[in-house]
Design an enzyme around this catalytic site. Structure first.
Site, PDB file in Angstrom:
ATOM      1  NE  ARG A 104      -2.312   0.845   3.758  1.00 52.27           N
ATOM      2  CZ  ARG A 104      -3.013   1.330   4.775  1.00 52.27           C
ATOM      3  NH1 ARG A 104      -4.319   1.401   4.685  1.00 52.27           N
ATOM      4  NH2 ARG A 104      -2.437   1.722   5.871  1.00 52.27           N
ATOM      5  CB  THR A 108      -1.866   7.336  -3.002  1.00 47.61           C
ATOM      6  OG1 THR A 108      -1.262   6.023  -3.153  1.00 47.61           O
ATOM      7  CG2 THR A 108      -0.951   8.370  -3.635  1.00 47.61           C
ATOM      8  CG  ASP A 200       3.000  -1.888   9.186  1.00 46.99           C
ATOM      9  OD1 ASP A 200       3.096  -3.104   8.869  1.00 46.99           O
ATOM     10  OD2 ASP A 200       3.105  -0.971   8.369  1.00 46.99           O
ATOM     11  CG  ASP A 203       6.677  -2.613   9.579  1.00 47.88           C
ATOM     12  OD1 ASP A 203       7.347  -3.187   8.697  1.00 47.88           O
ATOM     13  OD2 ASP A 203       6.346  -1.412   9.517  1.00 47.88           O
TER      14      ASP A 203
HETATM   15  C1  PRP Z   1      -1.072  -3.952   4.855  1.00 49.36           C
HETATM   16  C2  PRP Z   1      -1.946  -5.152   5.125  1.00 49.36           C
HETATM   17  C3  PRP Z   1      -2.852  -5.164   3.925  1.00 49.36           C
HETATM   18  C4  PRP Z   1      -3.026  -3.700   3.619  1.00 49.36           C
HETATM   19  C5  PRP Z   1      -4.391  -3.294   4.111  1.00 49.36           C
HETATM   20  O1  PRP Z   1      -0.084  -4.261   3.964  1.00 49.36           O
HETATM   21  O2  PRP Z   1      -1.243  -6.340   5.306  1.00 49.36           O
HETATM   22  O3  PRP Z   1      -2.314  -5.856   2.811  1.00 49.36           O
HETATM   23  O4  PRP Z   1      -2.003  -3.008   4.335  1.00 49.36           O
HETATM   24  O5  PRP Z   1      -4.671  -1.994   3.793  1.00 49.36           O
HETATM   25  P1  PRP Z   1      -5.813  -1.579   2.776  1.00 49.36           P
HETATM   26  O6  PRP Z   1      -7.026  -2.332   3.161  1.00 49.36           O
HETATM   27  O7  PRP Z   1      -5.960  -0.085   3.031  1.00 49.36           O
HETATM   28  O8  PRP Z   1      -5.354  -1.853   1.389  1.00 49.36           O
HETATM   29  P2  PRP Z   1       1.112  -3.258   3.583  1.00 49.36           P
HETATM   30  O9  PRP Z   1       0.752  -2.471   2.369  1.00 49.36           O
HETATM   31  O10 PRP Z   1       1.501  -2.477   4.796  1.00 49.36           O
HETATM   32  O11 PRP Z   1       2.270  -4.228   3.135  1.00 49.36           O
HETATM   33  P3  PRP Z   1       3.122  -5.280   3.983  1.00 49.36           P
HETATM   34  O12 PRP Z   1       2.188  -6.388   4.417  1.00 49.36           O
HETATM   35  O13 PRP Z   1       4.143  -5.734   3.005  1.00 49.36           O
HETATM   36  O14 PRP Z   1       3.715  -4.561   5.153  1.00 49.36           O
HETATM   37  N1  URA Z   2      -2.174  -2.199   7.388  1.00 52.29           N
HETATM   38  C1  URA Z   2      -1.693  -2.518   8.617  1.00 52.29           C
HETATM   39  O1  URA Z   2      -0.721  -3.288   8.747  1.00 52.29           O
HETATM   40  N2  URA Z   2      -2.303  -1.985   9.685  1.00 52.29           N
HETATM   41  C2  URA Z   2      -3.355  -1.158   9.595  1.00 52.29           C
HETATM   42  O2  URA Z   2      -3.866  -0.706  10.636  1.00 52.29           O
HETATM   43  C3  URA Z   2      -3.835  -0.835   8.308  1.00 52.29           C
HETATM   44  C4  URA Z   2      -3.235  -1.382   7.224  1.00 52.29           C
END
Ligand code: PRP
Ligand code: URA
Length: 209
Positions: A104, A108, A200, A203
């Site tokens: 994400r 944006t 997160d 993370d």
């Molecule tokens: C996080 C999570 C989802 C997304 C959710 O991933 O694991 O995939 O955000 O958000 P949304 O519903 O607003 O799209 P992230 O983009 O942080 O990637 P990561 O899992 O690699 O840290």
């Molecule tokens: N992705 C995450 O990992 N945490 C949130 O709260 C939203 C999106």
């Protein structure tokens, strides 16, 4: 709550989720708990899977039993979805595993796809699309679009924590997709994080940041 949307209301899931939410929970415990919740959710979610009758022979006599009618494929959205895979696969050891890589954009909040790889002959399978967080819903929606473009029809989204905004976005675009969450949270904050949420998730699972 919309048709096809289920918030699992299970004491063990609630108990483990309370520890996942706590910021004092370390990486090792966080990772283990996310996986365990994945397993508990899988048990509830697979309750309605179709079965077919087969004849087998026990040491005593022939009898008719039931087995899963379709293959199950687990598809985590990278990275955070990986954290739930082992727990789910421990209940469905024959499941194959596909991967969708999405991140994400922090400004944006738009999802960007960087990877997609699936087992062969997946179109008639039951796909469990796994991502702990359903925030804006953009990532889940993009992932379902990718699955449907491959001809997959039977899709269930499995997440830990979601908000109404994300649920509505996914449900309105794909009302046929079943959505299961361990908890429904209040809202998104100005950075697109779920409140109260768990931070997160990627993370925290991988110890980055
Ligand atoms: C996080 C999570 C989802 C997304 C959710 O991933 O694991 O995939 O955000 O958000 P949304 O519903 O607003 O799209 P992230 O983009 O942080 O990637 P990561 O899992 O690699 O840290
Ligand atoms: N992705 C995450 O990992 N945490 C949130 O709260 C939203 C999106």
């Amino acid at each position: 709550m919309q048709n096809n949307v289920t918030i699992l209301n299970h004491p063990l899931i609630k108990h483990k989720l309370s520890m996942v939410r706590a910021k004092s929970t370390n990486t090792k415990d966080f990772r283990q708990l996310v996986s365990e919740i994945g397993g508990l959710m899988a048990y509830e979610i697979t309750r309605d899977l179709e079965t077919t009758k087969i004849e087998i022979e026990t040491p005593i006599q022939k009898t008719v039993c039931e087995q899963l009618a379709k293959d199950v494929v687990i598809v985590p959205i990278l990275r955070a979805g990986l954290g739930m895979v082992d727990g789910i696969a421990s209940l469905i050891p024959t499941a194959k595993i596909g991967h969708i890589g999405l991140y994400r954009d922090e400004e944006t909040l738009e999802p960007h796809t960087y990877y997609a790889k699936f087992p062969a002959n997946i179109t008639e399978s039951t796909v469990l699309l796994v991502d702990p967080m359903l925030a804006t819903g953009g990532s889940a929606l993009a992932a379902v679009d990718i699955l449907k473009a491959r001809g997959i029809k039977d899709i269930t989204f499995v997440g830990l924590v979601g908000v109404e905004e994300g649920i509505s976005k996914l449900h309105n675009a794909h009302p046929d997709v079943k959505i299961y969450l361990a908890a429904l949270d209040e809202k998104l904050n100005e950075n697109g994080y779920i409140v109260p949420g768990l931070g997160d998730c990627g993370d925290r699972i991988f110890g980055t940041k």
